[in-house]
Design a protein around this motif. Structure first.
Motif, PDB file in Angstrom:
ATOM      1  N   LEU A  83       0.811  -1.380   0.010  1.00 41.61           N
ATOM      2  CA  LEU A  83       0.002  -0.013   0.006  1.00 41.61           C
ATOM      3  C   LEU A  83       0.865   1.293   0.061  1.00 41.61           C
ATOM      4  N   LEU A  84       1.752   1.161   0.872  1.00 41.39           N
ATOM      5  CA  LEU A  84       2.717   2.384   0.866  1.00 41.39           C
ATOM      6  C   LEU A  84       3.546   2.685  -0.355  1.00 41.39           C
ATOM      7  N   LEU A  85       4.054   1.437  -1.002  1.00 40.33           N
ATOM      8  CA  LEU A  85       4.832   1.554  -2.257  1.00 40.33           C
ATOM      9  C   LEU A  85       3.844   2.110  -3.228  1.00 40.33           C
ATOM     10  N   LEU A  86       2.530   1.716  -3.363  1.00 39.19           N
ATOM     11  CA  LEU A  86       1.801   2.168  -4.488  1.00 39.19           C
ATOM     12  C   LEU A  86       1.469   3.963  -4.078  1.00 39.19           C
ATOM     13  N   CYS A  87       1.075   4.222  -3.078  1.00 41.53           N
ATOM     14  CA  CYS A  87       1.009   5.602  -2.572  1.00 41.53           C
ATOM     15  C   CYS A  87       2.077   6.461  -2.817  1.00 41.53           C
ATOM     16  N   PHE A  88       3.410   5.900  -2.704  1.00 40.55           N
ATOM     17  CA  PHE A  88       4.450   6.512  -2.819  1.00 40.55           C
ATOM     18  C   PHE A  88       4.689   6.972  -4.327  1.00 40.55           C
ATOM     19  N   VAL A  90       2.556   6.976  -6.822  1.00 40.40           N
ATOM     20  CA  VAL A  90       1.425   7.839  -7.419  1.00 40.40           C
ATOM     21  C   VAL A  90       1.867   9.236  -6.663  1.00 40.40           C
ATOM     22  N   PHE A  91       2.185   9.449  -5.691  1.00 42.15           N
ATOM     23  CA  PHE A  91       2.643  10.632  -5.200  1.00 42.15           C
ATOM     24  C   PHE A  91       4.098  11.316  -5.936  1.00 42.15           C
ATOM     25  N   ASP A 224      15.414  11.805 -10.407  1.00 44.35           N
ATOM     26  CA  ASP A 224      15.782  10.507  -9.723  1.00 44.35           C
ATOM     27  C   ASP A 224      14.482  10.177  -9.423  1.00 44.35           C
ATOM     28  N   TRP A 225      13.406  10.903  -8.818  1.00 43.92           N
ATOM     29  CA  TRP A 225      12.191  10.282  -8.347  1.00 43.92           C
ATOM     30  C   TRP A 225      11.536   9.398  -9.660  1.00 43.92           C
ATOM     31  N   ARG A 226      11.651  10.098 -10.583  1.00 39.18           N
ATOM     32  CA  ARG A 226      10.963   9.534 -11.847  1.00 39.18           C
ATOM     33  C   ARG A 226      11.664   7.867 -12.052  1.00 39.18           C
ATOM     34  N   LYS A 227      12.886   7.598 -11.910  1.00 38.14           N
ATOM     35  CA  LYS A 227      13.542   6.403 -12.068  1.00 38.14           C
ATOM     36  C   LYS A 227      13.251   5.526 -10.849  1.00 38.14           C
TER      37      LYS A 227
END
Length: 266
Positions: A83-88, A90-91, A224-227
């Motif tokens: 759940l956290l991985l999905l939220c992060f 998308v964020f 970096d965040w996109r990667k």
């Protein structure tokens, strides 16, 4: 023992083995480096490594030895992690969507403006405490130190493919009208500019306190965040598969402890 129990044990043994190098990197950072940048990174690395180790250990013992309570804890934590991985993910895509470099005529590099990025990211670098730490990291990394040797003339510098941080932190914005002396020394223009970064620039501190430097850092963060978000998508799929196998192993373990025991699930 059902196939799912074997797979749960094997997969978690592999992740346990992978967690050890992560912990080792954190310990190495703690002992070998003493800059503010690395001190800021070492504890998150160690904590992530220990967390993966403990969760994997619970899944390994629970799957191989059919310890139902450990499997329940393992599945609960895995669900939260998914759940956290999905939220992060998308964020990360949402906050890094706005913002891009602006091409300049006759220049090999782009320039970056702070106001082009999301409000959330802007607030991270507007905080003086955060920015002092980031600036310290940039200075420790010597992002501007080699530019004079690499680009000794104005023509060479104008065609240089500078990184976002080099473009934002190592030179004044083009709109300021400064005259090139070398890559990190520029003469003041005869006319003033409305850009506040023009008055912040000086030949000793360069533009490390400029908004253009903050924007360059945000562009690097965006890239970096996109990667990371792309990797997270792969991890999300992997964790969903592991979680599904773990659910089968949990059902097998619970069925064994009921009076109506039948064949284990796959």
């Amino acid at each position: 023992m059902g196939l799912s129990n074997y797979l749960t044990g094997i997969l978690n043994f592999v992740t346990m083995a992978l967690s050890l190098p992560i912990i080792g990197v954190g310990i190495w950072l703690a002992h070998k480096h003493n800059t503010d940048c690395v001190r800021f990174l070492q504890w998150p690395v160690i904590i992530i490594g220990v967390f993966i180790l403990l969760v994997s250990l619970a899944g390994f013992i629970g799957g191989c030895f059919r310890v139902t309570c450990l499997l329940w804890v393992y599945l609960f934590v895995m669900f939260l992690l998914i759940l956290l991985l999905l939220c992060f993910t998308v964020f990360a895509f949402v906050v890094t969507n706005p913002g891009a470099g602006r091409a300049l005529a006759g220049r090999g590099f782009k320039e970056y403006r702070l106001q082009d990025y999301s409000t959330w990211l802007q607030k991270r670098v507007d905080n003086n405490k955060n920015w002092d730490r980031i600036k310290s990291c940039l200075m420790d990394a010597k992002v501007c130190s080699d530019l004079n040797n690499e680009f000794p003339t104005a023509d060479a510098f104008n065609q240089a493919h500078l990184s976002p941080t080099q473009s934002g932190c190592c030179k004044p914005p083009q709109s300021c009208g400064y005259t090139f002396v070398n890559a990190t020394i520029w003469d003041n223009p005869t006319t003033s500019s409305a850009d506040t970064d023009c008055s912040v620039w000086n030949n000793q501190q360069l533009c490390f306190d400029c908004n253009s430097c903050r924007a360059g850092v945000l562009q690097n963060i965006k890239q970096d965040w996109r990667k990371v978000a792309a990797v997270n998508i792969v991890m999300f799929i992997f964790f969903v598969v592991v979680y599904s196998i773990g659910c089968c192993a949990f059902r097998n373990s619970r069925r064994e402890r009921t009076p109506f025991y039948g064949k284990p699930y796959v």
